[in-house]
Design an enzyme around this catalytic site. Structure first.
Site, mmCIF file in Angstrom:
data_model
loop_
_atom_site.group_PDB
_atom_site.id
_atom_site.type_symbol
_atom_site.label_atom_id
_atom_site.label_comp_id
_atom_site.label_asym_id
_atom_site.label_seq_id
_atom_site.Cartn_x
_atom_site.Cartn_y
_atom_site.Cartn_z
ATOM 1 N N LYS A 78 0.766 -1.238 0.000
ATOM 2 C CA LYS A 78 0.000 0.000 0.000
ATOM 3 C C LYS A 78 0.805 1.301 0.000
ATOM 4 O O LYS A 78 0.333 2.323 -0.514
ATOM 5 C CB LYS A 78 -0.960 -0.015 1.191
ATOM 6 C CG LYS A 78 -2.229 -0.793 0.901
ATOM 7 C CD LYS A 78 -3.268 0.152 0.384
ATOM 8 C CE LYS A 78 -4.449 -0.561 -0.213
ATOM 9 N NZ LYS A 78 -5.454 0.382 -0.685
ATOM 10 N N ASP A 125 -8.061 0.324 6.914
ATOM 11 C CA ASP A 125 -8.220 -0.905 7.684
ATOM 12 C C ASP A 125 -6.845 -1.375 8.141
ATOM 13 O O ASP A 125 -6.717 -2.401 8.769
ATOM 14 C CB ASP A 125 -8.882 -1.959 6.808
ATOM 15 C CG ASP A 125 -8.391 -1.833 5.400
ATOM 16 O OD1 ASP A 125 -7.188 -2.050 5.184
ATOM 17 O OD2 ASP A 125 -9.179 -1.463 4.501
HETATM 18 C C1 LIG Z 1 -3.688 -6.304 1.491
HETATM 19 C C2 LIG Z 1 -4.652 -5.638 0.590
HETATM 20 N N1 LIG Z 1 -4.953 -6.216 -0.577
HETATM 21 C C3 LIG Z 1 -5.815 -5.656 -1.435
HETATM 22 C C4 LIG Z 1 -6.423 -4.453 -1.147
HETATM 23 C C5 LIG Z 1 -7.420 -3.907 -2.130
HETATM 24 O O1 LIG Z 1 -7.069 -2.680 -2.685
HETATM 25 P P1 LIG Z 1 -8.236 -1.724 -3.187
HETATM 26 O O2 LIG Z 1 -8.990 -1.262 -1.978
HETATM 27 O O3 LIG Z 1 -7.565 -0.635 -3.886
HETATM 28 O O4 LIG Z 1 -9.124 -2.535 -4.067
HETATM 29 C C6 LIG Z 1 -6.153 -3.818 0.054
HETATM 30 C C7 LIG Z 1 -6.784 -2.553 0.404
HETATM 31 O O5 LIG Z 1 -6.632 -2.018 1.492
HETATM 32 C C8 LIG Z 1 -5.242 -4.422 0.955
HETATM 33 O O6 LIG Z 1 -4.940 -3.873 2.141
#
Ligand SMILES: Cc1ncc(COP(=O)(O)O)c(C=O)c1O
Length: 426
Positions: A78, A125
């Protein structure tokens, strides 16, 4: 709670609406985003892990997993988005191009005094907020982070440890986003949110572009190995990261009609906002149904990103919605990859061993892999496997977007077998 898969009825119908975002996700743009990230202390491309023995056991040609647990020591992808968006925002404030603000200059005393004191605020989150807090910390600026109810204390502590003022609210994710937006407005703070809505689009667009580094690296790594993916499986929360994935993949390989990979977006049953929006044909945004309860905390978002949805609607081939046990199973398989024999030790990446390498993948990180694993192993999903066009020549690409960001939860799933697959009939 069951696995649901839908062929996207909007596929190929929104060319004009999708074009502007596609044009922002070109390989040239990826190169300039990567130039910024490469200037950050400690930058290293994350590994693209091939799992040849597991692939052979599952009857496909290749399984490739981009392991984002190694990103900047933050255990998730992220920070790529937050850091690039903040840097772009500051470059704009200073009236200079980002190419004039490599990381060392960005964190210099000169820039700090020219900018004065700034407060960045976000909702998370866990993973996105950690990236924003990390960037604010490097810039010696303030950071406020609100987290939705149910967030684990470990994720809160990781953000506080970076100097941010962070708390866990009583609100669900989307309402917490509104809280941060309101506070930003009232206090003149900079909202760094990884989703968009009408009137709030510049920073989320930069966040999407920030994620391109991950794809730029992966595409280069696949080219080095002479591999081309036939299928891309990507898990989604609001859909910002999938927007980057889809744009970069289509720009690099073409659409599935043109011989490019089949693209599948995967979401939790209770937070399937892209699934709901793409399976409808009215062109409207549809929120998730279900109360966002899921172990896949990073994907627990109820409303899709407005600036990415046309691109997703136009290019995604299939959307899938999964119960928690599917990602739990994905975590276990990635943690305990196929051995050549029961006595063969699990490879640990230190070289010399012939079994597949272990990947530590968290609840959100393993979601798309878990889905594909079910499709490849459950005879009841043979029809889905056929629908997706998976066969012995297929090369499947995944991104494990996080490591064990909640260590207690990871331990419960991987070592204690929490969230087992229910015995049939499901
Ligand atoms: C570990 C992880 N994977 C995937 C995502 C998905 O990303 P997006 O919210 O841009 O779809 C998030 C989003 O917080 C994440 O923390």
């Amino acid at each position: 709670m069951t696995i649901a898969v839908v062929a996207n009825p909007n596929r190929g119908t929104r060319s004009d609406a999708a074009a502007p975002m596609l044009a922002k996700l070109t390989s040239e743009r990826a190169e300039s985003v990567m130039t910024f990230h490469r200037s950050i202390d400690g930058y290293q491309p994350t590994p693209l892990v091939s799992l040849p023995h597991l692939a052979a056991g599952l009857g496909v040609r290749g399984l490739l997993v981009k392991d984002e647990s190694h990103r900047f020591g933050l255990n998730a992808f992220k920070a790529l988005g937050g850091s690039y968006a903040i840097a772009s925002h500051l470059a704009q404030r200073l009236g200079v191009g980002l190419d004039e603000l490599p990381y060392q200059r960005l964190i210099s005393d000169e820039i700090r005094s020219r900018l004065g004191e700034i407060t960045f605020i976000t909702t998370t989150d866990g993973n996105h907020g950690r990236g924003v807090a990390w960037t604010a910390n490097k810039l010696r600026q303030n950071c406020v982070v609100h987290m939705p109810r149910g967030t684990t204390p470990e994720r809160l502590r990781n953000i506080q440890a970076l100097g941010a003022r962070a708390d866990i609210t009583e609100l669900v994710y989307d309402d917490t986003v509104r809280l941060s937006a309101r506070e930003a407005e009232e206090n003149g703070w900079v909202l760094v949110q990884d989703t968009s809505w009408p009137g709030y689009e510049d920073i989320p667009e930069k966040i999407i572009q920030g994620y391109m580094t991950m794809l730029g690296e992966a595409i280069e790594q696949m080219r080095d190995e002479n591999l081309t993916p036939t299928h891309v499986f990507v898990q989604s929360g609001v859909g910002a990261m999938p927007t980057a994935v889809v744009g970069c993949i289509v720009n690099a390989y073409g659409t599935s009609d043109e011989g490019g990979p089949v693209i599948v977006v995967v979401e939790p049953n209770n937070a399937a906002c892209i699934f709901e929006t793409l399976r409808a044909t009215d062109g409207k945004i549809h929120p998730a149904v279900g109360g966002l309860e899921t172990i896949m905390a990073g994907l627990a978002c109820g409303e899709p990103i407005t600036i990415g949805i046309d691109l997703l609607a136009h290019y995604v081939d299939f959307v899938a919605s999964i119960p928690d046990y599917v990602s739990a199973q994905g975590m276990r398989v990635l943690s305990n990859p196929r051995r050549l024999s029961p006595t063969e030790p699990v490879a640990d990446g230190n070289g010399g061993r012939s079994a597949d390498r272990r990947i530590i993948s968290g609840e959100s990180g393993a979601a798309a892999f878990g889905f594909a694993h079910e499709v490849l192993t459950d005879p009841a999903l043979a029809g889905v496997k056929q629908q997706l066009g998976i066969d012995a020549d297929s090369v499947l690409f995944f991104i494990s977007t996080e490591g064990d960001t909640d260590r207690a939860g990871y331990d419960a799933v991987v070592n204690d077998g929490a969230y087992p697959k229910p015995s049939a009939p499901r």
